[in-house]
Enzyme design. Structure first.
Site, PDB file in Angstrom:
ATOM      1  N   LYS A  11     -13.667 -37.701  26.670  1.00  0.00           N
ATOM      2  CA  LYS A  11     -14.819 -37.920  25.780  1.00  0.00           C
ATOM      3  C   LYS A  11     -14.392 -38.642  24.501  1.00  0.00           C
ATOM      4  O   LYS A  11     -15.019 -39.615  24.088  1.00  0.00           O
ATOM      5  CB  LYS A  11     -15.471 -36.570  25.393  1.00  0.00           C
ATOM      6  CG  LYS A  11     -15.928 -35.747  26.581  1.00  0.00           C
ATOM      7  CD  LYS A  11     -16.571 -34.453  26.144  1.00  0.00           C
ATOM      8  CE  LYS A  11     -15.642 -33.461  25.460  1.00  0.00           C
ATOM      9  NZ  LYS A  11     -14.543 -32.970  26.308  1.00  0.00           N
ATOM     10  N   ARG A  86     -22.777 -27.719  22.534  1.00  0.00           N
ATOM     11  CA  ARG A  86     -22.072 -27.065  23.644  1.00  0.00           C
ATOM     12  C   ARG A  86     -22.788 -25.840  24.175  1.00  0.00           C
ATOM     13  O   ARG A  86     -22.331 -25.253  25.159  1.00  0.00           O
ATOM     14  CB  ARG A  86     -20.694 -26.609  23.159  1.00  0.00           C
ATOM     15  CG  ARG A  86     -19.593 -27.636  23.284  1.00  0.00           C
ATOM     16  CD  ARG A  86     -18.404 -27.119  22.476  1.00  0.00           C
ATOM     17  NE  ARG A  86     -17.146 -27.295  23.141  1.00  0.00           N
ATOM     18  CZ  ARG A  86     -16.298 -28.286  22.883  1.00  0.00           C
ATOM     19  NH1 ARG A  86     -16.598 -29.214  22.034  1.00  0.00           N
ATOM     20  NH2 ARG A  86     -15.147 -28.334  23.499  1.00  0.00           N
ATOM     21  N   ARG A 125      -1.316 -35.232  26.432  1.00  0.00           N
ATOM     22  CA  ARG A 125      -1.947 -35.863  25.261  1.00  0.00           C
ATOM     23  C   ARG A 125      -1.057 -35.723  24.023  1.00  0.00           C
ATOM     24  O   ARG A 125      -0.489 -34.681  23.753  1.00  0.00           O
ATOM     25  CB  ARG A 125      -3.296 -35.211  24.975  1.00  0.00           C
ATOM     26  CG  ARG A 125      -3.873 -35.673  23.638  1.00  0.00           C
ATOM     27  CD  ARG A 125      -5.302 -35.253  23.406  1.00  0.00           C
ATOM     28  NE  ARG A 125      -5.570 -33.879  23.762  1.00  0.00           N
ATOM     29  CZ  ARG A 125      -6.787 -33.414  24.043  1.00  0.00           C
ATOM     30  NH1 ARG A 125      -7.805 -34.230  24.028  1.00  0.00           N
ATOM     31  NH2 ARG A 125      -6.952 -32.154  24.351  1.00  0.00           N
ATOM     32  N   ARG A 158      -1.608 -30.994  20.346  1.00  0.00           N
ATOM     33  CA  ARG A 158      -2.566 -30.046  19.765  1.00  0.00           C
ATOM     34  C   ARG A 158      -2.218 -28.612  20.139  1.00  0.00           C
ATOM     35  O   ARG A 158      -1.825 -28.338  21.264  1.00  0.00           O
ATOM     36  CB  ARG A 158      -3.978 -30.370  20.276  1.00  0.00           C
ATOM     37  CG  ARG A 158      -4.720 -31.304  19.381  1.00  0.00           C
ATOM     38  CD  ARG A 158      -6.001 -31.828  19.959  1.00  0.00           C
ATOM     39  NE  ARG A 158      -6.876 -30.864  20.589  1.00  0.00           N
ATOM     40  CZ  ARG A 158      -8.059 -31.171  21.140  1.00  0.00           C
ATOM     41  NH1 ARG A 158      -8.483 -32.424  21.104  1.00  0.00           N
ATOM     42  NH2 ARG A 158      -8.796 -30.265  21.715  1.00  0.00           N
ATOM     43  N   ARG A 169     -10.264 -22.693  27.679  1.00  0.00           N
ATOM     44  CA  ARG A 169     -11.256 -23.714  27.302  1.00  0.00           C
ATOM     45  C   ARG A 169     -12.046 -24.186  28.530  1.00  0.00           C
ATOM     46  O   ARG A 169     -13.253 -24.410  28.447  1.00  0.00           O
ATOM     47  CB  ARG A 169     -10.550 -24.911  26.647  1.00  0.00           C
ATOM     48  CG  ARG A 169     -10.115 -24.600  25.214  1.00  0.00           C
ATOM     49  CD  ARG A 169      -9.080 -25.581  24.702  1.00  0.00           C
ATOM     50  NE  ARG A 169      -9.479 -26.966  24.770  1.00  0.00           N
ATOM     51  CZ  ARG A 169      -8.631 -27.996  24.750  1.00  0.00           C
ATOM     52  NH1 ARG A 169      -7.326 -27.766  24.641  1.00  0.00           N
ATOM     53  NH2 ARG A 169      -9.072 -29.217  24.809  1.00  0.00           N
TER      54      ARG A 169
END
Ligand code: AP5
Length: 214
Positions: A11, A86, A125, A158, A169
């Site tokens: 996203k 969300r 990431r 992160r 998550r």
């Protein structure tokens, strides 16, 4: 426009490309919260407890920050929402915000990416501490490992990208956010896009559905 999809679906990556394409800002609830954590604001301190566990941050902590962001001048001609709303109460809150701004949501685009692929994307990431640019150790590596190509800042992983937090998550997404897709589908706003492929291929698919060619 709202961009949806599970954690790691791409996203943020696509929102940045769409921001350049349409010249409207990318508004990311996750980035707003991470900036607040970096600046050690009251919102950041409160949000961190939830984010570190992979849970949603309470609306009382987040909603005002979203509203303040959408009321900034650069959002007057449109915006791309990433990570918000969300939950159903967040959808209601957004409806009230856009109504008071005299605008509306034109399109909801959801990226479909299988669970194994999102786990690989998240685990690789890396993000720049200084400018926020995003990389992937395999799919989109920086020229020099752990150094940002754009600003030479240091890249970091992160905190909520640890394996056990990623699983939490994904579970939160399935339980609290995925049900919104059915509601958007019913009201004709939803376009689903295959999120597997290169960043450019996925962008082309999104543009095709947004511009009504697919
Ligand atoms: P948030 O920051 O919104 O995270 P997320 O939804 O879990 O999504 P990610 O940022 O992990 O992934 P992404 O889909 O943006 O993928 P990306 O482009 O980075 O939220 C974090 C937390 O904040 C939440 O858990 C919650 O606690 C809180 N929060 C946020 N919003 C909230 C809300 N509304 N209410 C309550 N709490 C909220 O890509 C991932 C990786 O894949 C990158 O390395 C990228 O380079 C790579 N990649 C991208 N595209 C491709 C491709 N096509 N092929 C290969 N690799 C790719």
């Amino acid at each position: 426009m709202i961009l949806m999809g599970p954690p790691g679906a791409g996203k943020g990556t696509q929102a940045k490309l769409l921001e350049q394409h349409f010249q409207v800002p990318h508004v990311s609830s996750g980035d707003l919260l991470r900036n607040a954590i970096k600046q050690k604001t009251k919102m950041g301190v409160e949000a961190k407890r939830f984010m570190d566990r992979g849970e949603l941050v309470p609306d009382a902590v987040l909603l005002q920050a979203i509203e303040d962001r959408l009321q900034q001048a650069d959002c007057r001609t449109g915006f791309i929402l990433d990570g918000f709303p969300r939950t159903l109460p967040q959808v209601d809150a957004l409806c009230a915000m856009v109504t008071s701004m005299g605008t509306k949501i034109d399109r909801v685009t959801s990226l479909r990416v299988p669970k194994e692929a999102v786990v690989k994307r998240i685990s690789g990431r890396r993000t720049c501490h200084d400018c926020g640019a995003m990389y992937h150790v395999t799919y989109d590596p920086p020229t020099t490992p752990e150094i940002c190509d754009r600003c030479h800042g240091e890249l970091y992983q992160r905190e909520d990208d640890r394996e056990e937090t990623v699983m939490a998550r994904l579970e939160v997404y399935e339980r609290q956010t995925a049900p919104l897709l059915a509601a958007y589908r019913t009201c004709g706003l939803l376009r689903e896009v295959d999120g597997v492929g290169s960043q450019h291929e996925v962008l082309e698919r999104i543009l095709a559905v947004v511009q009504g060619n697919a």
